[in-house]
Design a protein around this motif. Sequence first.
Motif, PDB file in Angstrom:
ATOM      1  N   LYS A 214      -7.992   5.618  -0.313  1.00 32.95           N
ATOM      2  CA  LYS A 214      -6.838   6.538  -0.297  1.00 32.95           C
ATOM      3  C   LYS A 214      -6.061   6.411   1.018  1.00 32.95           C
ATOM      4  CE  LYS A 214      -5.478  11.387  -0.904  1.00 32.95           C
ATOM      5  NZ  LYS A 214      -4.622  11.425   0.287  1.00 32.95           N
ATOM      6  N   ALA A 215      -6.785   6.253   2.115  1.00 36.19           N
ATOM      7  CA  ALA A 215      -6.115   6.101   3.414  1.00 36.19           C
ATOM      8  C   ALA A 215      -5.249   4.846   3.430  1.00 36.19           C
ATOM      9  CB  ALA A 215      -7.157   6.046   4.527  1.00 36.19           C
ATOM     10  N   VAL A 216      -5.759   3.776   2.823  1.00 35.99           N
ATOM     11  CA  VAL A 216      -4.978   2.540   2.733  1.00 35.99           C
ATOM     12  C   VAL A 216      -3.781   2.738   1.813  1.00 35.99           C
ATOM     13  CG1 VAL A 216      -5.019   0.133   1.980  1.00 35.99           C
ATOM     14  CG2 VAL A 216      -6.981   1.085   3.196  1.00 35.99           C
ATOM     15  N   TYR A 217      -4.025   3.363   0.670  1.00 35.51           N
ATOM     16  CA  TYR A 217      -2.959   3.587  -0.310  1.00 35.51           C
ATOM     17  C   TYR A 217      -1.820   4.410   0.301  1.00 35.51           C
ATOM     18  CZ  TYR A 217      -0.772   4.719  -4.813  1.00 35.51           C
ATOM     19  OH  TYR A 217       0.113   4.860  -5.854  1.00 35.51           O
ATOM     20  N   ASP A 218      -2.175   5.443   1.052  1.00 34.62           N
ATOM     21  CA  ASP A 218      -1.157   6.295   1.678  1.00 34.62           C
ATOM     22  C   ASP A 218      -0.368   5.544   2.753  1.00 34.62           C
ATOM     23  OD1 ASP A 218      -1.911   8.371   0.059  1.00 34.62           O
ATOM     24  OD2 ASP A 218      -3.176   9.350   1.569  1.00 34.62           O
ATOM     25  N   ASP A 219      -0.958   4.448   3.268  1.00 32.97           N
ATOM     26  CA  ASP A 219      -0.300   3.663   4.312  1.00 32.97           C
ATOM     27  C   ASP A 219       0.658   2.626   3.732  1.00 32.97           C
ATOM     28  OD1 ASP A 219       0.001   2.966   7.124  1.00 32.97           O
ATOM     29  OD2 ASP A 219      -1.061   1.103   6.641  1.00 32.97           O
ATOM     30  N   ILE A 220       0.592   2.398   2.437  1.00 34.14           N
ATOM     31  CA  ILE A 220       1.433   1.396   1.787  1.00 34.14           C
ATOM     32  C   ILE A 220       2.810   1.990   1.509  1.00 34.14           C
ATOM     33  CG2 ILE A 220       1.712  -0.036  -0.292  1.00 34.14           C
ATOM     34  CD1 ILE A 220      -1.341  -0.155  -0.448  1.00 34.14           C
ATOM     35  N   ALA A 221       3.847   1.208   1.745  1.00 34.03           N
ATOM     36  CA  ALA A 221       5.221   1.682   1.583  1.00 34.03           C
ATOM     37  C   ALA A 221       5.509   2.047   0.124  1.00 34.03           C
ATOM     38  CB  ALA A 221       6.200   0.616   2.059  1.00 34.03           C
ATOM     39  N   ASP A 222       6.369   3.036  -0.067  1.00 31.95           N
ATOM     40  CA  ASP A 222       6.713   3.495  -1.419  1.00 31.95           C
ATOM     41  C   ASP A 222       7.306   2.389  -2.275  1.00 31.95           C
ATOM     42  OD1 ASP A 222       5.779   6.051  -1.034  1.00 31.95           O
ATOM     43  OD2 ASP A 222       7.724   6.904  -0.509  1.00 31.95           O
ATOM     44  N   TYR A 223       8.126   1.515  -1.659  1.00 36.15           N
ATOM     45  CA  TYR A 223       8.784   0.482  -2.464  1.00 36.15           C
ATOM     46  C   TYR A 223       7.768  -0.482  -3.064  1.00 36.15           C
ATOM     47  CZ  TYR A 223       8.337  -3.152   1.167  1.00 36.15           C
ATOM     48  OH  TYR A 223       7.842  -4.071   2.064  1.00 36.15           O
ATOM     49  N   GLU A 224       6.610  -0.659  -2.404  1.00 35.99           N
ATOM     50  CA  GLU A 224       5.559  -1.508  -2.951  1.00 35.99           C
ATOM     51  C   GLU A 224       4.921  -0.848  -4.172  1.00 35.99           C
ATOM     52  OE1 GLU A 224       4.920  -4.442  -2.182  1.00 35.99           O
ATOM     53  OE2 GLU A 224       5.127  -4.849  -0.045  1.00 35.99           O
ATOM     54  N   LYS A 225       4.679   0.453  -4.094  1.00 34.38           N
ATOM     55  CA  LYS A 225       4.076   1.180  -5.212  1.00 34.38           C
ATOM     56  C   LYS A 225       5.028   1.251  -6.395  1.00 34.38           C
ATOM     57  CE  LYS A 225       1.693   4.089  -1.822  1.00 34.38           C
ATOM     58  NZ  LYS A 225       1.608   5.432  -1.221  1.00 34.38           N
ATOM     59  N   GLU A 226       6.313   1.296  -6.112  1.00 35.58           N
ATOM     60  CA  GLU A 226       7.301   1.402  -7.185  1.00 35.58           C
ATOM     61  C   GLU A 226       7.466   0.103  -7.958  1.00 35.58           C
ATOM     62  OE1 GLU A 226      10.699   2.577  -5.005  1.00 35.58           O
ATOM     63  OE2 GLU A 226       9.978   4.638  -4.624  1.00 35.58           O
ATOM     64  N   ASN A 227       7.148  -1.033  -7.340  1.00 35.70           N
ATOM     65  CA  ASN A 227       7.412  -2.331  -7.956  1.00 35.70           C
ATOM     66  C   ASN A 227       6.159  -3.105  -8.350  1.00 35.70           C
ATOM     67  OD1 ASN A 227      10.498  -2.845  -7.663  1.00 35.70           O
ATOM     68  ND2 ASN A 227       9.888  -2.020  -5.692  1.00 35.70           N
ATOM     69  N   ASN A 228       4.975  -2.534  -8.092  1.00 39.69           N
ATOM     70  CA  ASN A 228       3.738  -3.258  -8.361  1.00 39.69           C
ATOM     71  C   ASN A 228       2.643  -2.311  -8.835  1.00 39.69           C
ATOM     72  OD1 ASN A 228       4.329  -6.058  -6.870  1.00 39.69           O
ATOM     73  ND2 ASN A 228       4.979  -4.417  -5.502  1.00 39.69           N
ATOM     74  N   THR A 252       8.177  -5.803 -13.932  1.00 35.04           N
ATOM     75  CA  THR A 252       9.574  -6.112 -14.194  1.00 35.04           C
ATOM     76  C   THR A 252      10.438  -4.887 -13.878  1.00 35.04           C
ATOM     77  OG1 THR A 252       8.920  -7.616 -15.958  1.00 35.04           O
ATOM     78  CG2 THR A 252      11.204  -6.884 -15.960  1.00 35.04           C
ATOM     79  N   PRO A 253      11.597  -5.089 -13.203  1.00 36.80           N
ATOM     80  CA  PRO A 253      12.500  -3.949 -12.960  1.00 36.80           C
ATOM     81  C   PRO A 253      12.824  -3.216 -14.254  1.00 36.80           C
ATOM     82  CG  PRO A 253      13.228  -5.875 -11.737  1.00 36.80           C
ATOM     83  CD  PRO A 253      12.093  -6.341 -12.618  1.00 36.80           C
ATOM     84  N   GLY A 254      12.930  -1.922 -14.188  1.00 39.24           N
ATOM     85  CA  GLY A 254      13.160  -1.118 -15.396  1.00 39.24           C
ATOM     86  C   GLY A 254      11.841  -0.646 -15.955  1.00 39.24           C
ATOM     87  N   ILE A 255      10.970  -1.578 -16.301  1.00 40.15           N
ATOM     88  CA  ILE A 255       9.633  -1.232 -16.766  1.00 40.15           C
ATOM     89  C   ILE A 255       8.861  -0.518 -15.658  1.00 40.15           C
ATOM     90  CG2 ILE A 255       7.384  -2.212 -17.390  1.00 40.15           C
ATOM     91  CD1 ILE A 255       9.245  -2.144 -19.718  1.00 40.15           C
ATOM     92  N   SER A 256       9.065  -0.956 -14.410  1.00 44.49           N
ATOM     93  CA  SER A 256       8.365  -0.318 -13.290  1.00 44.49           C
ATOM     94  C   SER A 256       8.740   1.156 -13.189  1.00 44.49           C
ATOM     95  CB  SER A 256       8.686  -1.044 -11.978  1.00 44.49           C
ATOM     96  OG  SER A 256      10.074  -1.010 -11.705  1.00 44.49           O
ATOM     97  N   ASN A 257      10.008   1.497 -13.449  1.00 44.90           N
ATOM     98  CA  ASN A 257      10.435   2.901 -13.406  1.00 44.90           C
ATOM     99  C   ASN A 257       9.746   3.733 -14.477  1.00 44.90           C
ATOM    100  OD1 ASN A 257      12.511   1.347 -11.988  1.00 44.90           O
ATOM    101  ND2 ASN A 257      13.628   3.262 -11.910  1.00 44.90           N
ATOM    102  N   LEU A 258       9.474   3.118 -15.630  1.00 43.33           N
ATOM    103  CA  LEU A 258       8.809   3.854 -16.705  1.00 43.33           C
ATOM    104  C   LEU A 258       7.388   4.239 -16.310  1.00 43.33           C
ATOM    105  CD1 LEU A 258       9.901   1.820 -19.869  1.00 43.33           C
ATOM    106  CD2 LEU A 258      10.896   3.920 -18.963  1.00 43.33           C
ATOM    107  N   GLY A 259       6.781   3.493 -15.406  1.00 46.00           N
ATOM    108  CA  GLY A 259       5.419   3.798 -14.970  1.00 46.00           C
ATOM    109  C   GLY A 259       5.342   4.859 -13.897  1.00 46.00           C
ATOM    110  N   ASP A 260       6.497   5.219 -13.313  1.00 50.92           N
ATOM    111  CA  ASP A 260       6.500   6.182 -12.207  1.00 50.92           C
ATOM    112  C   ASP A 260       5.908   7.543 -12.566  1.00 50.92           C
ATOM    113  OD1 ASP A 260       7.470   4.442 -10.352  1.00 50.92           O
ATOM    114  OD2 ASP A 260       9.561   5.079 -10.517  1.00 50.92           O
ATOM    115  N   PRO A 261       6.198   8.128 -13.752  1.00 44.50           N
ATOM    116  CA  PRO A 261       5.620   9.442 -14.054  1.00 44.50           C
ATOM    117  C   PRO A 261       4.094   9.446 -14.014  1.00 44.50           C
ATOM    118  CG  PRO A 261       7.398   8.960 -15.573  1.00 44.50           C
ATOM    119  CD  PRO A 261       7.154   7.707 -14.794  1.00 44.50           C
ATOM    120  N   VAL A 262       3.464   8.391 -14.523  1.00 46.30           N
ATOM    121  CA  VAL A 262       2.003   8.308 -14.506  1.00 46.30           C
ATOM    122  C   VAL A 262       1.495   8.212 -13.075  1.00 46.30           C
ATOM    123  CG1 VAL A 262       0.019   6.911 -15.189  1.00 46.30           C
ATOM    124  CG2 VAL A 262       1.910   7.257 -16.790  1.00 46.30           C
TER     125      VAL A 262
END
Length: 416
Positions: A214-228, A252-262
């Motif tokens: 969790k400490a590592v995850y919190d250190d990762i930039a948001d843009y990485e979590k949004e796209n991967n 894939t862009p677009g599909i990545s946004n659909l995963g954001d709610p989860v």
Amino acid sequence: GTTGINIPFVATNVVRDQMFSAITSKYSRSTANPITFFRGLLAAAGHGKEYQNLVRNAGGGTSFDIARSQVPDTLKKIISGKSKASKIKYTITHPKEYLRTVEDLIGRSEELTRAQQLTGTRDALLKEGRTLKDANILAGKAARENTANFARRGEFGNVINATLPYFNASIQGNRSWLRALARNPIKTSAKIATVLYLPMAASTLWNLKDPDRKAVYDDIADYEKENNIIIIPPNPQQDENGKWNIMKIPLTPGISNLGDPVRMGIEQLYNSNSKGFLDVANSLLTAPLPVQPTKVEEGKIKPNINELLSTLTPQILKPSIESYANKSFFTEREIIPKSLQNVSPELQVKGDTSGTAKTLARAAGLSPAKMQAFIEGTFGGVSKQVLNASDRVLAGLDVIPESEKIPKIDFGEKST
């Protein structure tokens, strides 16, 4: 070339295309199985009968381009392909073909998925009772449209592609999954849940359930979590440049946004972010768009200036503008951190600055960190590999010390 000769990008792009085409294909059971994948791989690598069938039915990207070279030269290149010997002779006597030859050898990730869609769709249609001719025509259409149909670009597509390299790819990718959703909303939604939501939920839970991860995850930039989809290994390690040894599966862009709610919902349960309803709504509403025009900031929806600049700035100008602004529009990070902004340019060196960039910067009287950012902005993900190769040569010649070589592998166009 910045993607076609970038080996890590080719590898990760296969995974991305497999996930995406599993969602968009009408016959996923036939197209997304190991046997069809292997047949597609053989077609892309060997350019045999199935590959020729792909080209014959306009499922691939082969084209006759009279805009970039004269017709006689193009004809000579086509004729040279009649045998391996004539192809080798043509390549040797035309140095401009060297880079294209390397790309042809390793940059087959798009062809693999398209050939896979062609063979799998054709098999399914034949089982439905279609004639071979009709099945091939419809399978060629599926090969074009179940990923991103780059041949579809509208009246101004060539101009857009020349200035904004990935803009049309985003448009066509979004068209593909929206078409699938409109054609069969229940089945496509189920596939999105299986292919995207399930791995997104599993990986996020895995990353957050252990305090160290969790400490590592919190250190990762948001843009990485949004796209991967990010997977953090047990006992994660950090290198001397502050980068973690994580695994990233690009979306894939677009599909990545659909995963954001989860992802955001699970992060909220573990107090890993402060995202709320507006963030989720913004992600879903902007998912079908080729650019994300808005973002949530201070509890309000505001224009996403950095995203707009990153996507809509002509590529030929972007590295220079980012250098002048001292900011990466995509990551929203400063190129020269505040700790180095008050020192002379030649001393503006970060832990991962390449020895080649330092050498070029010294010759030009510029900042080494900005020189490297300019190279990476110009040549994309392949720049890391080129800089590493150059660093090795310069280190071998004692021009730079061994310690200035940058890491060899960079998985993804935009890495942590």
